[in-house]
Design a protein around this motif. Sequence first.
Motif, PDB file in Angstrom:
ATOM      1  N   ALA A  24     -78.508  42.028 -44.341  1.00 43.87           N
ATOM      2  CA  ALA A  24     -78.348  42.166 -45.792  1.00 43.87           C
ATOM      3  C   ALA A  24     -79.037  43.430 -46.290  1.00 43.87           C
ATOM      4  CB  ALA A  24     -78.906  40.936 -46.502  1.00 43.87           C
ATOM      5  N   GLN A  25     -80.216  43.696 -45.755  1.00 43.99           N
ATOM      6  CA  GLN A  25     -80.986  44.870 -46.169  1.00 43.99           C
ATOM      7  C   GLN A  25     -80.253  46.166 -45.813  1.00 43.99           C
ATOM      8  OE1 GLN A  25     -84.604  45.766 -43.922  1.00 43.99           O
ATOM      9  NE2 GLN A  25     -85.712  45.965 -45.858  1.00 43.99           N
ATOM     10  N   TYR A  26     -79.697  46.213 -44.613  1.00 46.30           N
ATOM     11  CA  TYR A  26     -78.972  47.406 -44.170  1.00 46.30           C
ATOM     12  C   TYR A  26     -77.780  47.673 -45.089  1.00 46.30           C
ATOM     13  CZ  TYR A  26     -76.994  50.783 -40.878  1.00 46.30           C
ATOM     14  OH  TYR A  26     -76.508  51.923 -40.292  1.00 46.30           O
ATOM     15  N   TYR A  41     -80.787  54.196 -59.062  1.00 49.38           N
ATOM     16  CA  TYR A  41     -81.626  53.980 -57.880  1.00 49.38           C
ATOM     17  C   TYR A  41     -83.043  53.672 -58.340  1.00 49.38           C
ATOM     18  CZ  TYR A  41     -83.303  54.615 -53.087  1.00 49.38           C
ATOM     19  OH  TYR A  41     -83.844  54.415 -51.829  1.00 49.38           O
ATOM     20  N   GLU A  42     -83.246  52.420 -58.728  1.00 49.07           N
ATOM     21  CA  GLU A  42     -84.528  51.959 -59.244  1.00 49.07           C
ATOM     22  C   GLU A  42     -84.925  50.672 -58.517  1.00 49.07           C
ATOM     23  OE1 GLU A  42     -83.467  51.317 -63.272  1.00 49.07           O
ATOM     24  OE2 GLU A  42     -83.254  53.458 -63.761  1.00 49.07           O
ATOM     25  N   PHE A  43     -86.186  50.314 -58.637  1.00 51.82           N
ATOM     26  CA  PHE A  43     -86.667  49.120 -57.935  1.00 51.82           C
ATOM     27  C   PHE A  43     -85.818  47.901 -58.293  1.00 51.82           C
ATOM     28  CE2 PHE A  43     -88.977  45.209 -57.510  1.00 51.82           C
ATOM     29  CZ  PHE A  43     -89.656  45.328 -56.303  1.00 51.82           C
ATOM     30  N   ARG A  44     -85.623  47.665 -59.576  1.00 53.89           N
ATOM     31  CA  ARG A  44     -84.949  46.438 -59.998  1.00 53.89           C
ATOM     32  C   ARG A  44     -83.491  46.402 -59.558  1.00 53.89           C
ATOM     33  NH1 ARG A  44     -85.464  43.494 -65.909  1.00 53.89           N
ATOM     34  NH2 ARG A  44     -83.825  41.934 -65.594  1.00 53.89           N
ATOM     35  N   THR A  45     -82.777  47.519 -59.697  1.00 60.36           N
ATOM     36  CA  THR A  45     -81.369  47.520 -59.297  1.00 60.36           C
ATOM     37  C   THR A  45     -81.223  47.423 -57.780  1.00 60.36           C
ATOM     38  OG1 THR A  45     -81.446  49.942 -59.463  1.00 60.36           O
ATOM     39  CG2 THR A  45     -80.498  48.737 -61.312  1.00 60.36           C
ATOM     40  N   ARG A  46     -82.099  48.093 -57.049  1.00 64.53           N
ATOM     41  CA  ARG A  46     -82.042  47.991 -55.583  1.00 64.53           C
ATOM     42  C   ARG A  46     -82.350  46.562 -55.130  1.00 64.53           C
ATOM     43  NH1 ARG A  46     -85.992  51.082 -53.148  1.00 64.53           N
ATOM     44  NH2 ARG A  46     -86.984  51.673 -55.107  1.00 64.53           N
ATOM     45  N   HIS A  47     -83.292  45.919 -55.802  1.00 64.37           N
ATOM     46  CA  HIS A  47     -83.580  44.524 -55.464  1.00 64.37           C
ATOM     47  C   HIS A  47     -82.383  43.635 -55.803  1.00 64.37           C
ATOM     48  CE1 HIS A  47     -86.073  41.023 -54.613  1.00 64.37           C
ATOM     49  NE2 HIS A  47     -85.503  40.465 -55.660  1.00 64.37           N
ATOM     50  N   ALA A  48     -81.686  43.949 -56.880  1.00 59.90           N
ATOM     51  CA  ALA A  48     -80.526  43.151 -57.274  1.00 59.90           C
ATOM     52  C   ALA A  48     -79.403  43.244 -56.245  1.00 59.90           C
ATOM     53  CB  ALA A  48     -80.022  43.599 -58.645  1.00 59.90           C
ATOM     54  N   ILE A  49     -79.164  44.432 -55.702  1.00 57.45           N
ATOM     55  CA  ILE A  49     -78.132  44.577 -54.671  1.00 57.45           C
ATOM     56  C   ILE A  49     -78.542  43.809 -53.413  1.00 57.45           C
ATOM     57  CG2 ILE A  49     -76.994  46.217 -53.118  1.00 57.45           C
ATOM     58  CD1 ILE A  49     -75.839  46.271 -55.881  1.00 57.45           C
ATOM     59  N   LEU A  50     -79.812  43.861 -53.054  1.00 55.96           N
ATOM     60  CA  LEU A  50     -80.292  43.067 -51.922  1.00 55.96           C
ATOM     61  C   LEU A  50     -80.142  41.580 -52.213  1.00 55.96           C
ATOM     62  CD1 LEU A  50     -81.697  42.732 -49.202  1.00 55.96           C
ATOM     63  CD2 LEU A  50     -83.900  43.022 -50.384  1.00 55.96           C
ATOM     64  N   THR A  51     -80.520  41.155 -53.411  1.00 59.67           N
ATOM     65  CA  THR A  51     -80.393  39.747 -53.795  1.00 59.67           C
ATOM     66  C   THR A  51     -78.957  39.269 -53.684  1.00 59.67           C
ATOM     67  OG1 THR A  51     -82.281  39.846 -55.324  1.00 59.67           O
ATOM     68  CG2 THR A  51     -80.659  38.126 -55.721  1.00 59.67           C
ATOM     69  N   MET A  52     -78.018  40.090 -54.123  1.00 60.81           N
ATOM     70  CA  MET A  52     -76.607  39.734 -54.028  1.00 60.81           C
ATOM     71  C   MET A  52     -76.222  39.377 -52.593  1.00 60.81           C
ATOM     72  SD  MET A  52     -73.304  42.229 -54.621  1.00 60.81           S
ATOM     73  CE  MET A  52     -73.641  42.593 -56.346  1.00 60.81           C
ATOM     74  N   HIS A  53     -76.670  40.197 -51.644  1.00 56.16           N
ATOM     75  CA  HIS A  53     -76.290  39.963 -50.251  1.00 56.16           C
ATOM     76  C   HIS A  53     -77.073  38.808 -49.627  1.00 56.16           C
ATOM     77  CE1 HIS A  53     -74.570  43.956 -51.002  1.00 56.16           C
ATOM     78  NE2 HIS A  53     -73.681  43.597 -50.101  1.00 56.16           N
ATOM     79  N   GLN A 166     -66.627  38.963 -50.991  1.00 55.90           N
ATOM     80  CA  GLN A 166     -67.680  38.745 -50.008  1.00 55.90           C
ATOM     81  C   GLN A 166     -68.091  37.281 -49.920  1.00 55.90           C
ATOM     82  OE1 GLN A 166     -68.490  40.223 -47.171  1.00 55.90           O
ATOM     83  NE2 GLN A 166     -68.985  42.099 -48.291  1.00 55.90           N
ATOM     84  N   TYR A 167     -68.012  36.568 -51.037  1.00 59.83           N
ATOM     85  CA  TYR A 167     -68.286  35.125 -51.019  1.00 59.83           C
ATOM     86  C   TYR A 167     -67.317  34.426 -50.068  1.00 59.83           C
ATOM     87  CZ  TYR A 167     -68.552  30.274 -52.621  1.00 59.83           C
ATOM     88  OH  TYR A 167     -68.672  28.907 -52.686  1.00 59.83           O
ATOM     89  N   ALA A 168     -66.026  34.710 -50.213  1.00 60.55           N
ATOM     90  CA  ALA A 168     -65.025  34.099 -49.333  1.00 60.55           C
ATOM     91  C   ALA A 168     -65.219  34.549 -47.889  1.00 60.55           C
ATOM     92  CB  ALA A 168     -63.620  34.445 -49.819  1.00 60.55           C
ATOM     93  N   GLY A 182     -76.530  35.930 -35.929  1.00 58.69           N
ATOM     94  CA  GLY A 182     -76.995  36.920 -36.899  1.00 58.69           C
ATOM     95  C   GLY A 182     -76.095  38.130 -37.014  1.00 58.69           C
ATOM     96  N   ARG A 183     -74.848  37.999 -36.555  1.00 61.15           N
ATOM     97  CA  ARG A 183     -73.891  39.117 -36.637  1.00 61.15           C
ATOM     98  C   ARG A 183     -73.013  38.920 -37.871  1.00 61.15           C
ATOM     99  NH1 ARG A 183     -70.389  39.604 -31.677  1.00 61.15           N
ATOM    100  NH2 ARG A 183     -70.567  37.338 -31.479  1.00 61.15           N
ATOM    101  N   ILE A 184     -73.179  39.779 -38.855  1.00 59.50           N
ATOM    102  CA  ILE A 184     -72.466  39.617 -40.128  1.00 59.50           C
ATOM    103  C   ILE A 184     -71.480  40.771 -40.329  1.00 59.50           C
ATOM    104  CG2 ILE A 184     -72.698  39.318 -42.608  1.00 59.50           C
ATOM    105  CD1 ILE A 184     -73.995  37.103 -40.934  1.00 59.50           C
ATOM    106  N   PRO A 185     -70.186  40.488 -40.203  1.00 56.52           N
ATOM    107  CA  PRO A 185     -69.172  41.531 -40.459  1.00 56.52           C
ATOM    108  C   PRO A 185     -68.902  41.659 -41.965  1.00 56.52           C
ATOM    109  CG  PRO A 185     -68.107  39.506 -39.717  1.00 56.52           C
ATOM    110  CD  PRO A 185     -69.582  39.225 -39.725  1.00 56.52           C
ATOM    111  N   TRP A 186     -69.661  42.504 -42.617  1.00 59.78           N
ATOM    112  CA  TRP A 186     -69.558  42.631 -44.063  1.00 59.78           C
ATOM    113  C   TRP A 186     -68.232  43.241 -44.519  1.00 59.78           C
ATOM    114  CZ3 TRP A 186     -73.030  40.148 -46.877  1.00 59.78           C
ATOM    115  CH2 TRP A 186     -74.314  39.935 -46.368  1.00 59.78           C
TER     116      TRP A 186
END
Length: 246
Positions: A24-26, A41-53, A166-168, A182-186
């Motif tokens: 998810a982080q990658y 490119y800010e802390f909060r938005t970058r955390h939000a994209i990570l949270t999404m994944h 991505q949910y589906a 742990g192999r995730i084909p995004w």
Amino acid sequence: MWDKYSLKEQHKRSILGEKLFRSAQYRANDLTWYREARIPYEFRTRHAILTMHIWFLHKRLLADRVDPHAALLVQEELFDILWNDSQSRIRAEGVNELTVNKHLKDVQQLTFKHCTHYDHAFHEYGDNPKRRFEELALAVWMHVLNRDEESYDDQLKRLAAYVEYQYANIVMGVPDSYFWEGRIPWGNIPDFSGMKDNDGNDLEEVDYSVLSSEELPKPWMKMLTFAGEAYYWNTETDETTWKRPL
């Protein structure tokens, strides 16, 4: 039953949680989000994209039918890793050490609100695709773009479509054998080319020199120690170094 709580099984869950988080982080670190998608490119938005994944993986773990009990334990590992990583990123921002835990609580609250908004969209409007899509766009606007009044409808629609896809993909499409390794084909990141502003005009071309200092040769990732100090990890060879790869 006892084997599920053995040191061996705990170690396996820890490794899987780490693999899922790093995947998810990658994905979240891809600069496409902050260039072509024009997310600040800010802390909060970058955390939000990570949270999404992380949320996609969380939903897959909740839906697991291979070993639901083990999946819940892996989910705990996944969020523990997220909070530890969040602490490292908070420290990397240079905040006073005495305030780190307060900032972490703020991040946790934002994370839970973000995740529950996606939950609401799929639960409340599962049989209403149009209304669900609108709610996902609202969630993206609120939690990823921080209620930015100058955000573009085109941008919101593409990000909301990505959440639906991505949910589906993660919850229903990834084979169990892949997921439990742990192999995730995004799949591909959305195409953000040709975006229009809210008046229908073409946006200015992306300046690829922006964030060039954050670019790393694949397959390297920037990592942080618990103290927030940067080091670099080769995701293929498992090599780590303090020196930035060229």
